[in-house]
Design a protein around this motif. Structure first.
Motif, mmCIF file in Angstrom:
data_model
loop_
_atom_site.group_PDB
_atom_site.id
_atom_site.type_symbol
_atom_site.label_atom_id
_atom_site.label_comp_id
_atom_site.label_asym_id
_atom_site.label_seq_id
_atom_site.Cartn_x
_atom_site.Cartn_y
_atom_site.Cartn_z
ATOM 1 N N ARG A 285 -7.928 -43.007 -13.573
ATOM 2 C CA ARG A 285 -6.846 -42.184 -13.833
ATOM 3 C C ARG A 285 -7.483 -40.688 -13.740
ATOM 4 N N GLN A 286 -8.571 -40.353 -13.958
ATOM 5 C CA GLN A 286 -9.236 -39.129 -13.655
ATOM 6 C C GLN A 286 -9.422 -38.819 -12.088
ATOM 7 N N MET A 287 -9.747 -39.664 -11.494
ATOM 8 C CA MET A 287 -9.862 -39.528 -10.111
ATOM 9 C C MET A 287 -8.386 -39.373 -9.400
ATOM 10 N N ILE A 288 -7.343 -39.952 -9.896
ATOM 11 C CA ILE A 288 -6.173 -39.681 -9.509
ATOM 12 C C ILE A 288 -5.651 -38.424 -9.723
ATOM 13 N N SER A 289 -5.891 -37.905 -11.075
ATOM 14 C CA SER A 289 -5.580 -36.680 -11.297
ATOM 15 C C SER A 289 -6.370 -35.505 -10.609
ATOM 16 N N ASP A 290 -7.545 -35.854 -10.105
ATOM 17 C CA ASP A 290 -8.358 -34.989 -9.175
ATOM 18 C C ASP A 290 -7.730 -34.981 -7.789
ATOM 19 N N GLY A 291 -6.769 -35.802 -7.393
ATOM 20 C CA GLY A 291 -6.266 -35.662 -6.409
ATOM 21 C C GLY A 291 -6.790 -36.896 -5.128
ATOM 22 N N ARG A 292 -7.237 -37.992 -5.669
ATOM 23 C CA ARG A 292 -7.762 -38.837 -5.006
ATOM 24 C C ARG A 292 -6.633 -40.181 -4.961
ATOM 25 N N ALA A 293 -6.473 -40.576 -3.565
ATOM 26 C CA ALA A 293 -5.324 -41.855 -3.694
ATOM 27 C C ALA A 293 -6.424 -43.026 -4.206
ATOM 28 N N ILE A 294 -5.892 -43.554 -5.117
ATOM 29 C CA ILE A 294 -6.528 -44.823 -6.055
ATOM 30 C C ILE A 294 -5.604 -45.846 -5.899
ATOM 31 N N THR A 295 -5.927 -47.035 -5.616
ATOM 32 C CA THR A 295 -5.102 -47.996 -5.657
ATOM 33 C C THR A 295 -5.402 -48.931 -6.925
ATOM 34 N N GLU A 296 -4.518 -48.761 -8.002
ATOM 35 C CA GLU A 296 -4.666 -49.355 -9.267
ATOM 36 C C GLU A 296 -4.120 -50.504 -9.520
ATOM 37 N N LEU A 297 -4.871 -51.235 -9.849
ATOM 38 C CA LEU A 297 -4.958 -52.982 -10.017
ATOM 39 C C LEU A 297 -5.362 -53.186 -11.555
ATOM 40 N N THR A 298 -4.975 -52.210 -12.317
ATOM 41 C CA THR A 298 -5.684 -52.452 -13.824
ATOM 42 C C THR A 298 -4.574 -52.883 -14.631
ATOM 43 N N ILE A 299 -3.748 -51.986 -15.235
ATOM 44 C CA ILE A 299 -3.012 -52.425 -16.435
ATOM 45 C C ILE A 299 -1.874 -53.226 -16.017
ATOM 46 N N GLY A 300 -1.323 -54.068 -17.001
ATOM 47 C CA GLY A 300 -0.299 -55.114 -16.893
ATOM 48 C C GLY A 300 1.151 -54.304 -17.149
ATOM 49 N N GLU A 301 1.338 -53.645 -16.080
ATOM 50 C CA GLU A 301 2.829 -52.617 -16.168
ATOM 51 C C GLU A 301 3.351 -53.194 -14.621
ATOM 52 N N HIS A 302 4.765 -53.624 -14.779
ATOM 53 C CA HIS A 302 5.243 -54.124 -13.757
ATOM 54 C C HIS A 302 5.557 -52.694 -12.840
ATOM 55 N N ASP A 303 5.765 -52.967 -11.393
ATOM 56 C CA ASP A 303 6.099 -51.837 -10.539
ATOM 57 C C ASP A 303 7.577 -51.616 -10.288
ATOM 58 N N ILE A 304 8.265 -52.402 -11.146
ATOM 59 C CA ILE A 304 9.711 -52.242 -11.096
ATOM 60 C C ILE A 304 9.965 -51.483 -12.486
ATOM 61 N N ILE B 21 -10.370 -48.545 -5.003
ATOM 62 C CA ILE B 21 -9.534 -49.666 -5.783
ATOM 63 C C ILE B 21 -9.964 -49.806 -7.116
ATOM 64 N N ALA B 22 -9.092 -49.737 -8.008
ATOM 65 C CA ALA B 22 -9.528 -49.991 -9.474
ATOM 66 C C ALA B 22 -9.028 -51.261 -9.840
ATOM 67 N N VAL B 23 -10.041 -51.928 -10.522
ATOM 68 C CA VAL B 23 -9.615 -53.327 -11.092
ATOM 69 C C VAL B 23 -10.493 -53.186 -12.525
ATOM 70 N N MET B 24 -10.164 -54.274 -13.365
ATOM 71 C CA MET B 24 -10.852 -54.378 -14.604
ATOM 72 C C MET B 24 -12.159 -55.049 -14.566
ATOM 73 N N PRO B 25 -13.337 -54.749 -14.722
ATOM 74 C CA PRO B 25 -14.391 -55.697 -15.158
ATOM 75 C C PRO B 25 -13.824 -56.984 -16.212
#
Ligand code: PLP
Length: 395
Positions: free
Chosen positions: A25-44, A347-351
């Motif tokens: 999230r910090q990298m995204i707010s610093d302007g980097r395009a991160i693919t987030e595959l972390t939280i259980g939130e629908h994309d709709i 790419i962000a995933v959860m350990p």
């Protein structure tokens, strides 16, 4: 001035396992395009018809204090749904509406655990479980499951941990593993609960997301209704995560105490949210299938991509919106892998370690971005893992 011990020790070691997520999230707010595959939130987002019901209810004046146990309409709707799905007679008095499944998990533990009582939960686990148990004043005790058994718990493991315990928390379909507990597993769990006189707290928030097998609510197994508290939610089934609407279903005498708890904590859930939830539940299965469809599709895409390589092992993805991937062939821990993936591949995933010890050497991938980006990210993860494994083999 100090906070209470209960709060100070809510999160063990001060680490809630979300470091990679926060870093992404910090990298995204610093302007980097991160693919987030972390939280259980629908994309709709929540369906417009549900929003219209919410809007109508609010405009009709349902913005004051709502009934603390839940509106009659929503409690009846939940009761009818549960009865239809399980065959267990369920009435309004068996249901209390809560602020999401999370508040239901807390309420269920408060309902059955005295301060200092041992509450069991299975590792790997949804990240809030131990803190929720501690928030309720109980002592959280884990039971390890194993990747080799596809994270299906075994009666012997539960039995070995049950001394002095009053409750067992299970979650099927499971976050983070994607396991759906088999009838055999659930029958064993029911037997152990009866033998060891345990309350069963059954988190079923993913009950509409089953890709393989069938969801069985353990409350429907013989003699289990009187010792089961079922946690449900609108979050995952209807893409209503932000609406904070869930429930506990259980024996009437427990529910009446939980209504007292609501009176003295949340004072209920907003009426317009409850009306939207009633509308959504009565809208029929098509709406739920639409919400689940992207995960079903992406799970098939993932199986295809993962079948075409042999570095990463997919734990059978039977339900929920996640894949649990065994990356032990790379010789990295889940933490090391996830951090390196973030730093080098964006790419962000959860350990796996974020969810306990049993999923060490794994990563959890949330299937929560559009199909093309999801497939491409998963292919990148496979290539990245294969390169690491090759490098390791060459050493
Ligand atoms: N239980 C599990 C297993 C979850 O994964 C979640 C959310 O991700 C919850 C409960 C809580 O859901 P909510 O509070 O949004 O209903």
């Amino acid at each position: 001035m100090k906070v209470s011990d209960r709060l100070a020790h809510l999160i063990e070691d001060g680490n809630d396992g979300w470091d990679v997520f926060y870093r992404a999230r910090q990298m995204i707010s610093d302007g980097r395009a991160i693919t987030e595959l972390t939280i259980g939130e629908h994309d709709i987002r929540t369906d417009p018809t549900i929003l219209a019901a919410m809007d109508l209810s609010a405009r009709q004046g349902h913005t004051g204090y709502a009934m603390v146990p839940g509106t009659d309409l929503l409690r009846d709707t939940v009761a009818a749904r549960v009865e239809a799905r399980t065959g267990v007679p369920t009435r309004r008095d068996n249901v209390v509406i809560t602020s999401g499944g999370q508040a239901a998990l807390f309420a269920a533990h408060v309902a059955v655990c005295n301060p200092g009582d041992v509450a069991l939960y299975l590792d790997p686990y949804y990240a809030t479980y131990p803190g929720t148990i501690r928030a309720a004043g109980a002592v959280a005790r884990t039971i390890q499951t194993s990747a080799e058994h596809a994270f299906q718990p075994r009666a012997s493991q539960i039995d070995a941990a049950a001394d002095g315990a009053v409750s067992l928390l299970i979650n099927t379909p499971n976050n983070p593993t994607g396991a759906v507990y088999s009838p055999e597993t659930l029958n064993q769990i029911a037997d152990i609960c009866q033998k060891r006189d345990l309350w069963l707290i059954s988190d079923e928030v993913y009950d509409t997301q089953v890709w393989d097998g069938t969801h069985i609510s353990p409350r429907m197994l013989p003699n289990m209704a009187e010792r089961s508290l079922v946690v449900g939610s609108m979050s995952k089934s209807h893409a209503m995560t932000g609406s904070r609407c869930g429930w506990v279903v259980g024996p009437e005498h427990v529910i009446s105490h939980l209504i007292n708890l609501s009176t003295h904590t949340t004072y209920g859930v907003p009426g317009f949210i409850q009306d939207a939830a009633s509308f959504a539940l009565n809208a029929g299965p098509a709406l739920e299938e639409d919400v689940a469809a992207p995960f079903r599709r992406r799970r098939s895409l993932a199986v295809e991509i993962l079948n075409a390589q042999n570095t990463i092992r997919l734990i059978p993805a039977q339900g929920a919106m996640y894949l649990m991937l065994d990356i032990r062939a790379t010789a990295l821990s889940g933490n090391e892998f996830a951090n390196a993936l973030l730093d080098t591949q964006d790419i962000a995933v959860m350990p796996g370690e974020s969810f306990g010890k049993a999923a060490a050497g794994h990563i959890r991938v949330a299937m929560t971005i559009d199909d093309d980006r999801f497939s491409s990210a998963l292919s990148t993860i496979c290539t990245f893992a294969a390169e690491l494994a090759d490098r390791r083999a060459a050493e």
